[in-house]
Design an enzyme around this catalytic site. Structure first.
Site, PDB file in Angstrom:
ATOM      1  N   CYS A 143      52.457  67.688  38.427  1.00  0.00           N
ATOM      2  CA  CYS A 143      51.222  67.290  39.092  1.00  0.00           C
ATOM      3  C   CYS A 143      51.565  66.998  40.550  1.00  0.00           C
ATOM      4  O   CYS A 143      52.324  66.067  40.829  1.00  0.00           O
ATOM      5  CB  CYS A 143      50.639  66.058  38.420  1.00  0.00           C
ATOM      6  SG  CYS A 143      49.228  65.426  39.324  1.00  0.00           S
ATOM      7  N   GLU A 146      40.613  36.109  43.553  1.00  0.00           N
ATOM      8  CA  GLU A 146      40.908  37.312  42.761  1.00  0.00           C
ATOM      9  C   GLU A 146      40.809  36.952  41.278  1.00  0.00           C
ATOM     10  O   GLU A 146      41.306  35.923  40.852  1.00  0.00           O
ATOM     11  CB  GLU A 146      42.319  37.820  43.125  1.00  0.00           C
ATOM     12  CG  GLU A 146      42.967  38.745  42.135  1.00  0.00           C
ATOM     13  CD  GLU A 146      42.225  40.059  41.913  1.00  0.00           C
ATOM     14  OE1 GLU A 146      41.755  40.671  42.882  1.00  0.00           O
ATOM     15  OE2 GLU A 146      42.114  40.480  40.733  1.00  0.00           O
ATOM     16  N   CYS A 194      47.495  73.964  41.677  1.00  0.00           N
ATOM     17  CA  CYS A 194      47.887  73.528  40.335  1.00  0.00           C
ATOM     18  C   CYS A 194      47.405  74.538  39.299  1.00  0.00           C
ATOM     19  O   CYS A 194      46.256  74.983  39.347  1.00  0.00           O
ATOM     20  CB  CYS A 194      47.266  72.155  40.066  1.00  0.00           C
ATOM     21  SG  CYS A 194      47.528  71.575  38.408  1.00  0.00           S
ATOM     22  N   ASP A 219      36.527  43.427  49.478  1.00  0.00           N
ATOM     23  CA  ASP A 219      37.079  44.718  49.037  1.00  0.00           C
ATOM     24  C   ASP A 219      36.823  44.815  47.534  1.00  0.00           C
ATOM     25  O   ASP A 219      37.756  44.746  46.724  1.00  0.00           O
ATOM     26  CB  ASP A 219      38.588  44.741  49.368  1.00  0.00           C
ATOM     27  CG  ASP A 219      39.240  46.063  48.999  1.00  0.00           C
ATOM     28  OD1 ASP A 219      38.534  47.010  48.618  1.00  0.00           O
ATOM     29  OD2 ASP A 219      40.489  46.137  49.092  1.00  0.00           O
ATOM     30  N   CYS A 268      41.731  66.247  39.646  1.00  0.00           N
ATOM     31  CA  CYS A 268      41.334  66.637  41.019  1.00  0.00           C
ATOM     32  C   CYS A 268      40.028  67.425  40.975  1.00  0.00           C
ATOM     33  O   CYS A 268      39.728  68.060  39.982  1.00  0.00           O
ATOM     34  CB  CYS A 268      42.354  67.583  41.637  1.00  0.00           C
ATOM     35  SG  CYS A 268      43.990  66.912  41.802  1.00  0.00           S
ATOM     36  N   CYS A 285      35.466  51.470  47.973  1.00  0.00           N
ATOM     37  CA  CYS A 285      35.909  52.753  47.403  1.00  0.00           C
ATOM     38  C   CYS A 285      34.731  53.499  46.794  1.00  0.00           C
ATOM     39  O   CYS A 285      34.923  54.503  46.120  1.00  0.00           O
ATOM     40  CB  CYS A 285      36.993  52.512  46.354  1.00  0.00           C
ATOM     41  SG  CYS A 285      36.454  51.410  45.045  1.00  0.00           S
ATOM     42  N   TYR A 331      38.135  39.367  46.570  1.00  0.00           N
ATOM     43  CA  TYR A 331      38.638  40.482  45.750  1.00  0.00           C
ATOM     44  C   TYR A 331      40.017  40.845  46.301  1.00  0.00           C
ATOM     45  O   TYR A 331      40.259  41.959  46.749  1.00  0.00           O
ATOM     46  CB  TYR A 331      37.687  41.693  45.797  1.00  0.00           C
ATOM     47  CG  TYR A 331      36.259  41.340  45.488  1.00  0.00           C
ATOM     48  CD1 TYR A 331      35.791  41.354  44.168  1.00  0.00           C
ATOM     49  CD2 TYR A 331      35.389  40.950  46.500  1.00  0.00           C
ATOM     50  CE1 TYR A 331      34.482  40.999  43.886  1.00  0.00           C
ATOM     51  CE2 TYR A 331      34.084  40.590  46.226  1.00  0.00           C
ATOM     52  CZ  TYR A 331      33.635  40.617  44.920  1.00  0.00           C
ATOM     53  OH  TYR A 331      32.338  40.270  44.647  1.00  0.00           O
ATOM     54  N   GLN A 356      46.656  49.575  46.227  1.00  0.00           N
ATOM     55  CA  GLN A 356      46.130  50.889  46.598  1.00  0.00           C
ATOM     56  C   GLN A 356      47.107  51.980  46.172  1.00  0.00           C
ATOM     57  O   GLN A 356      48.315  51.852  46.395  1.00  0.00           O
ATOM     58  CB  GLN A 356      45.885  50.968  48.113  1.00  0.00           C
ATOM     59  CG  GLN A 356      44.747  50.100  48.604  1.00  0.00           C
ATOM     60  CD  GLN A 356      43.355  50.601  48.195  1.00  0.00           C
ATOM     61  OE1 GLN A 356      43.205  51.587  47.483  1.00  0.00           O
ATOM     62  NE2 GLN A 356      42.330  49.906  48.640  1.00  0.00           N
TER      63      GLN A 356
HETATM   64  C1  LIG Z   1      39.491  47.335  45.168  1.00  0.00           C
HETATM   65  S1  LIG Z   1      40.540  46.065  44.602  1.00  0.00           S
HETATM   66  C2  LIG Z   1      41.026  45.323  46.124  1.00  0.00           C
HETATM   67  C3  LIG Z   1      42.298  44.540  46.079  1.00  0.00           C
HETATM   68  C4  LIG Z   1      42.932  44.175  47.419  1.00  0.00           C
HETATM   69  N1  LIG Z   1      41.962  43.729  48.386  1.00  0.00           N
HETATM   70  C5  LIG Z   1      43.767  45.299  47.976  1.00  0.00           C
HETATM   71  O1  LIG Z   1      43.481  45.811  49.083  1.00  0.00           O
HETATM   72  O2  LIG Z   1      44.762  45.702  47.330  1.00  0.00           O
HETATM   73  C6  LIG Z   1      39.372  44.983  43.895  1.00  0.00           C
HETATM   74  C7  LIG Z   1      39.976  43.735  43.292  1.00  0.00           C
HETATM   75  O3  LIG Z   1      38.900  42.903  42.852  1.00  0.00           O
HETATM   76  C8  LIG Z   1      39.281  42.261  41.643  1.00  0.00           C
HETATM   77  N2  LIG Z   1      38.004  41.848  41.019  1.00  0.00           N
HETATM   78  C9  LIG Z   1      37.138  42.574  40.271  1.00  0.00           C
HETATM   79  N3  LIG Z   1      36.038  41.856  39.986  1.00  0.00           N
HETATM   80  C10 LIG Z   1      36.206  40.652  40.578  1.00  0.00           C
HETATM   81  C11 LIG Z   1      35.398  39.483  40.666  1.00  0.00           C
HETATM   82  N4  LIG Z   1      34.213  39.438  40.085  1.00  0.00           N
HETATM   83  N5  LIG Z   1      35.855  38.433  41.367  1.00  0.00           N
HETATM   84  C12 LIG Z   1      37.077  38.478  41.957  1.00  0.00           C
HETATM   85  N6  LIG Z   1      37.889  39.558  41.919  1.00  0.00           N
HETATM   86  C13 LIG Z   1      37.457  40.634  41.239  1.00  0.00           C
HETATM   87  C14 LIG Z   1      40.086  43.300  40.914  1.00  0.00           C
HETATM   88  O4  LIG Z   1      40.929  42.707  39.955  1.00  0.00           O
HETATM   89  C15 LIG Z   1      40.849  43.955  42.076  1.00  0.00           C
HETATM   90  O5  LIG Z   1      42.080  43.301  42.282  1.00  0.00           O
END
Ligand SMILES: C[S@@+](CC[C@H](N)C(=O)[O-])C[C@H]1O[C@@H](n2cnc3c(N)ncnc32)[C@H](O)[C@@H]1O
Length: 453
Positions: free
Chosen positions: A158, A334, A71, A382, A80, A409, A313, A284
Site C-alpha cells: 500500500c 480531551e 495501486c 479541533d 483511496c 477534518c 479536543y 494526525q
Molecule cells: C481531531 S482530534 C484532534 C486532536 C488534537 N487537537 C490533535 O491535533 O492531535 C479530536 C479529538 O477530540 C477528542 N474528542 C472527541 N469527542 C470529544 C468531546 N466530546 N470532548 C472532548 N474531546 C473529544 C478525540 O478523542 C480526539 O482526541
C-alpha cells in the site's frame, strides 16, 4: 432513466467522495471514477427518487488530469478514492468541495486559499489499521476493506502507508498464522485476531504494534510471548500491546489492553516538540502536513504573550503544546483518558510549564473554567468529524474570546459551525491543508475574530 440503461453523460463536477457528478433527465447521476470535464458512457446501476448511480462503461472524452492509479487493487480497495486524478487536480477539486460546502451554508469569510498539498503525496500515513479476517471457506486474509463493504482486499503493497508499516503488517500476520492463530469472522463472531494496528513515528521510526484480539484468554496465551520474542529483534519496535475487542461492532479498539512489550507508547515530533503517543490517543496520521497545519494556525492566530488559550479536543496536547511558548497559559480538554495521560507527559518532556490538560468531554468540562473564573482570550477547537455540539458552541460564544481557531477534518460540519459562530465572529481566510493525499478527505483551518459589539 431506469436500471441498466446506458447513457452518455457530461461530468460537470466532482462530489464529496471525489465521484463524478452529471445531470440527466432532471436527476443527479453520481459516477464513481469519473473526472469533471469528461464525457462517459455509463450504465445506470441504481435509481433513486432524487439521484442515480452510474458505472463507467467507456470514457468517451478523457480528462487531461486522468492518470494511471499506482495501486493494483485501487478499483476494489476502499482506502483511496483519488488515485486516478492528477495530484494537482485533486487539490483543485478539494478546494471546490470546501467552497461549495461553505456556499451551501451561506458562510461569509475573508478568502479561501488554495489547498496546501504535499511534495510527494505517497507513503505519508504514520498509522495503519489492518483487518484480519477468516472467511467461511477458512481462508485467512489481511488487507483493507473494499469500498462500502467489509470484504478484505489483499494487496502486495500500500503506497500511502509508510513502507515499514506495510511490510511489518504482513510479517506479523504470517507470524500469527504460523503460531496457530486465526483471523476473525464477522458473520459468526469466531476467530482470534481482529485487527493489526501499527503506528510509526515519522521522525523517530519508533514503532508500536497493537494486536486486537477477540478473546481475553489470548492476553495470557504463551504464543503471544513467543511473538514478542521474535518481534523485539526488530529495533524499531518499541512496544507491543494486546487490545481486547469482543463486541460485535465496527469499532476497531476495545477498552481493555495489556502491554506485553515496552511502555505502551512511542514518540514522534511535530516541529521542535516531542510527543508521546499511545494506542488509543489521536495523533494526525500525516506528520509532515500536521506541522504545516499547526504552523498555519499559529500564523493566523497572531498570539500575544499574555493570552490565555483553550485547546479544546486536545488529543495528546499537540496543538496547545505547539502554541505554548506564544501565550501565558494553555488549558486543554480531551475525552480520551489515555490521550490526557500522554498530554501531561508531553508537557514534561517539552519543559512546558504553562499548560494544564483535563480529562472529560468539552460539553461537561468547559463549565469548570467558568467556575474557576478562567477567561480565554483565544479558543482553539479541533473536534472530531461530527464537529461542535450546540452546548459547546453556546459556551464558546458566552466566553466571547477575541479569537477562535478552528481546525476541522470535515468541511460539512466546519461550514455548519462557522455559520453559527459567524453571528458574533468574522471568519478569516480559510486554508485547506491536504493531510490525506489520494483520498477524498481534506483538513481546513481558519481563525475567527470577535465582531465589535
Ligand atoms: C481531531 S482530534 C484532534 C486532536 C488534537 N487537537 C490533535 O491535533 O492531535 C479530536 C479529538 O477530540 C477528542 N474528542 C472527541 N469527542 C470529544 C468531546 N466530546 N470532548 C472532548 N474531546 C473529544 C478525540 O478523542 C480526539 O482526541
Amino acid at each position: 432513466m431506469k436500471k441498466n440503461d446506458e447513457i452518455e453523460l457530461e461530468i460537470i463536477d466532482n462530489g464529496i467522495n471525489l465521484e463524478g457528478i452529471a445531470r440527466a433527465e432532471n436527476k443527479v447521476v453520481f459516477v464513481p471514477g469519473a473526472i469533471e470535464g469528461e464525457k462517459v458512457l455509463a450504465k445506470i446501476i441504481k435509481v433513486n427518487s432524487s439521484y442515480c448511480i452510474g458505472k463507467i462503461e467507456n470514457i468517451i472524452e478523457r480528462s487531461p488530469d486522468r492518470v494511471e492509479p499506482f495501486c493494483s487493487v485501487y478499483k476494489r480497495c476502499g482506502g483511496c478514492s483519488g488515485q486516478h486524478i492528477r495530484y494537482k487536480k485533486q487539490l483543485d477539486i478539494k478546494r471546490e468541495l470546501v467552497k461549495n460546502t461553505l456556499a451551501k451554508q451561506k458562510v461569509e469569510y475573508k478568502a479561501l486559499d488554495s489547498v496546501i498539498g504535499m511534495g510527494i503525496p505517497l507513503t505519508y500515513r504514520n498509522k495503519a489499521q489492518y483487518p484480519v479476517r477468516k472467511t467461511i471457506e477458512g481462508e485467512n486474509k489481511i488487507g483493507f476493506y473494499a469500498k462500502r463493504s467489509h470484504e478484505v482486499i489483499e494487496n502486495e503493497e500500500c503506497l500511502i502507508q509508510n513502507e515499514e508499516i506495510d511490510k511489518l503488517s504482513k510479517e506479523i500476520f504470517k507470524l500469527l498464522l504460523l503460531k496457530g492463530f486465526s483471523g476473525y469472522n464477522e458473520q459468526n463472531g469466531i476467530g482470534d485476531i481482529r485487527h493489526i494496528l501499527i503506528r510509526r513515528g515519522y521522525h523517530t521510526s519508533e514503532t508500536m504494534v497493537v494486536i486486537v484480539v477477540n478473546n481475553k484468554e489470548l492476553f495470557e496465551d504463551v504464543r503471544m510471548e513467543e511473538i514478542v520474542n521474535i518481534l523485539k529483534d526488530n529495533d524499531s519496535i518499541k512496544t507491543i500491546v494486546l487490545n481486547l475487542n469482543s463486541s460485535r461492532t465496527n469499532e476497531i479498539l476495545g477498552k481493555e489492553e495489556k502491554i506485553i512489550y515496552g511502555n505502551g507508547y512511542i514518540t514522534d515530533f511535530v516541529g521542535k516538540y516531542k510527543y508521546y503517543i499511545s494506542s488509543k490517543s489521536f495523533f494526525q496520521v500525516n506528520t509532515v502536513q500536521a506541522e504545516v497545519l499547526y504552523n498555519e494556525l499559529k500564523k493566523k492566530l497572531k498570539l500575544k504573550k499574555d493570552d490565555i488559550l483553550f485547546d479544546l479536543y486536545s488529543g495528546v496536547g499537540s496543538i496547545g503544546i505547539f502554541l505554548s511558548d506564544s501565550v501565558k497559559k494553555v488549558y486543554g480538554i480531551e475525552i480520551e483518558k489515555q490521550a490526557v495521560k500522554m498530554a501531561n507527559m508531553n508537557l514534561k518532556i517539552n519543559n512546558v510549564t504553562n499548560a494544564e490538560y483535563i480529562a472529560g468531554s468539552v460539553e461537561d468540562k468547559i463549565v469548570e473554567f467558568e467556575k474557576r473564573s478562567i477567561h480565554p482570550d483565544v479558543i482553539v477547537v479541533d473536534p472530531p468529524r461530527k464537529g461542535l455540539d450546540l452546548e459547546s458552541i453556546e459556551y464558546i460564544i458566552k466566553f466571547r474570546p477575541k479569537k477562535i481557531g478552528y481546525v476541522s477534518c470535515n468541511p460539512a460540519t466546519f461550514a455548519r459551525d462557522l455559520k453559527l459562530l459567524s453571528q458574533y465572529y468574522l471568519v478569516g481566510t480559510i486554508t485547506p491543508v491536504d493531510l490525506f493525499p489520494n483520498s477524498e478527505h481534506v483538513e481546513c483551518v481558519t481563525v475567527l475574530t470577535l465582531k465589535n459589539d
